[in-house]
Write an enzyme that holds these catalytic residues in place. Structure first.
Site, PDB file in Angstrom:
ATOM      1  CE  LYS A  41     -96.393  51.143  12.225  1.00  0.00           C
ATOM      2  NZ  LYS A  41     -95.682  50.213  13.124  1.00  0.00           N
TER       3      LYS A  41
ATOM      4  CB  SER B  32    -100.267  48.056  13.221  1.00  0.00           C
ATOM      5  OG  SER B  32     -99.114  47.524  13.827  1.00  0.00           O
TER       6      SER B  32
ATOM      7  CG  ASP C  49    -102.228  35.519   2.988  1.00  0.00           C
ATOM      8  OD1 ASP C  49    -102.994  36.019   2.138  1.00  0.00           O
ATOM      9  OD2 ASP C  49    -101.067  35.942   3.194  1.00  0.00           O
TER      10      ASP C  49
END
Length: 440
Positions: free
Chosen positions: A325, A300, A311
């Site tokens: 998740k 999460s 990224d």
């Protein structure tokens, strides 16, 4: 927005209850366009089917359940079949949710989720009874005491595992690599979590361990970075076995390290649920080389932080693939004592990729374990000579160097401790290389 959703839920329930009396009248008075009329007709047919089954079960089921009980079971079945995180909460479950959000409660200290329809430990919380008893991320819980977890919802499982402090509980688990199930005895306790720990490595590397994302995480990490500003040349952010927490804390933590770009976005069926969270230059406090440690217990909010930093090319991610998740749940009350928890959106990382059921794959994959060392039968070091030279490291000022630290000193991580954690050792080696490159 939440009030609108509550009205919709109430309206559907009202239609279901009064369906037999109102179906013909509703059909006669409809003035919707043909396509809308066909949708309404289909909806009424489905509700009529539900009402018919409800009536048959009420009349003939051997257990003689009431309409209220059957409706509750129907809601539980509908929500749990949507996804692993949506659920209907009766009064007991709703009260448990309030207890959990109040802060302190008696329990084991584990976060669980559903993986392949099995109740799976996402991560034990550091220092809790489950952690001390040896529960590990990835363990599959077969039984809680003598009750099978087959077809058990997450909320039901949590409700059973939570209890009064100092009371016992037994978990039967299956662990990867072991042929037979393990039965682990645990004594419940009050769960109070310290979310941020800091240590020093090699005199110039700041190690920050975040165990969960509570409301103070970003502020505590910011404080630690500022405290060692000028002394640290690199940072290791350890998110292993971190089951997640508050979204705003994940965003704020990431924002400490990046000064522009999207951190995370969420997209749902309704445009009102779409959100985009961006980095702001004013919140960024460091550009030091950064390594993030993750494993299958990172979920999460941990995946948002590690995935965003990956990224945005801001950090090197080291460890094992994360849990996966990446969905957004909201709690909607339907009465004063009942509610539903519903998945309304999914998280997307800056590149547009999803976390849900995929996770974050590290830049450098390293399995957990120790570094095996073979002791030489005979060697002589400079320190063994009568007139050995004083190491330059021993002269350095500032933060305490790990070579001088006693193993019991909690302000540092020693080389011996790193050798027992190959993922951390790999992260330290990478940080040292990044420090050298940045210094050129």
């Amino acid at each position: 927005m939440k009030n609108t959703k509550m009205m919709v839920v109430g309206f559907v329930s009202a239609v279901a209850v009064s369906l037999i009396l109102s179906t013909s009248l509703f059909a006669k008075n409809t003035v919707a366009a043909p396509t809308e009329a066909s949708v309404e007709a289909s909806r009424l047919q489905s509700l009529a089917k539900f009402t018919k089954v409800l009536s048959i079960v009420e009349q003939y089921n051997v257990d003689g359940l009431t309409v209220d009980q059957l409706i509750d079971k129907s809601l539980q079945g509908m929500l749990s079949n949507l996804d692993a995180h949506s659920t209907y909460m009766d009064k007991k479950s709703y009260d448990n949710l309030k207890t959990q959000t109040d802060g302190e409660f008696g329990g084991l200290g584990i976060t669980v989720g559903m993986r392949d329809n099995a109740l799976t430990v996402i991560a034990p919380i550091e220092g809790t009874p489950a952690d001390k008893a040896g529960i590990k991320a990835g363990d599959i819980i077969l039984k809680i005491n003598d009750k099978s977890t087959l077809s058990m919802t997450i909320d039901d499982a949590v409700s059973i595992m939570r209890g009064a402090p100092k009371t016992p509980i037994d978990l039967t688990i299956v662990r990867k690599g072991l042929a037979d199930p393990l039965k682990i005895h645990i004594i419940r306790d009050i769960i109070t979590v310290q979310s941020v720990y800091t240590r020093n490595i090699s005199g110039n590397i700041l190690y920050i361990r975040v165990t969960s994302f509570d409301k103070k995480v970003a502020a505590d990490v910011k404080k630690a970075i500022k405290k060692y500003s000028g002394k640290s040349k690199g940072i290791i952010l350890d998110l292993r076995n971190n089951p997640g927490g508050l979204l705003d804390q994940a965003v704020d933590l990431t924002d400490l390290f990046v000064d522009e770009g999207i951190i995370v976005s969420q997209k749902g069926r309704n445009k009102a649920d779409d959100m985009t969270y961006k980095a702001t230059k004013s919140n960024t406090i460091t550009d030091l080389p950064l390594v993030v440690l993750v494993n299958e217990g990172s979920a999460s909010a941990s995946e948002i932080v590690s995935g965003a930093l990956q990224d945005l090319k801001r950090a090197v991610i080291v460890g094992e693939k994360t849990f996966g998740k990446g969905s957004v749940q909201v709690v909607m009350p339907i009465t004063e004592t009942e509610g539903i928890k519903l998945t309304v959106a999914r998280y997307y990382l800056p590149s547009g990729r999803t976390i849900q059921a995929v996770g974050v794959t590290p830049d450098i994959e390293v399995a957990a374990g120790e570094i095996k060392k073979h002791e030489k039968s005979f060697n002589i070091k400079e320190a063994d000579l009568k007139e050995h030279l004083v190491s330059e490291l021993e002269k350095s000022d500032g933060m305490i160097d790990v070579t001088e630290a006693n193993a019991t000193n909690k302000t540092v991580i020693t080389p011996e401790q790193m050798n027992r954690d190959i993922q951390l050792k790999e992260g330290v080696d990478i940080i040292k290389a990044l420090i050298i490159v940045k210094g050129k």
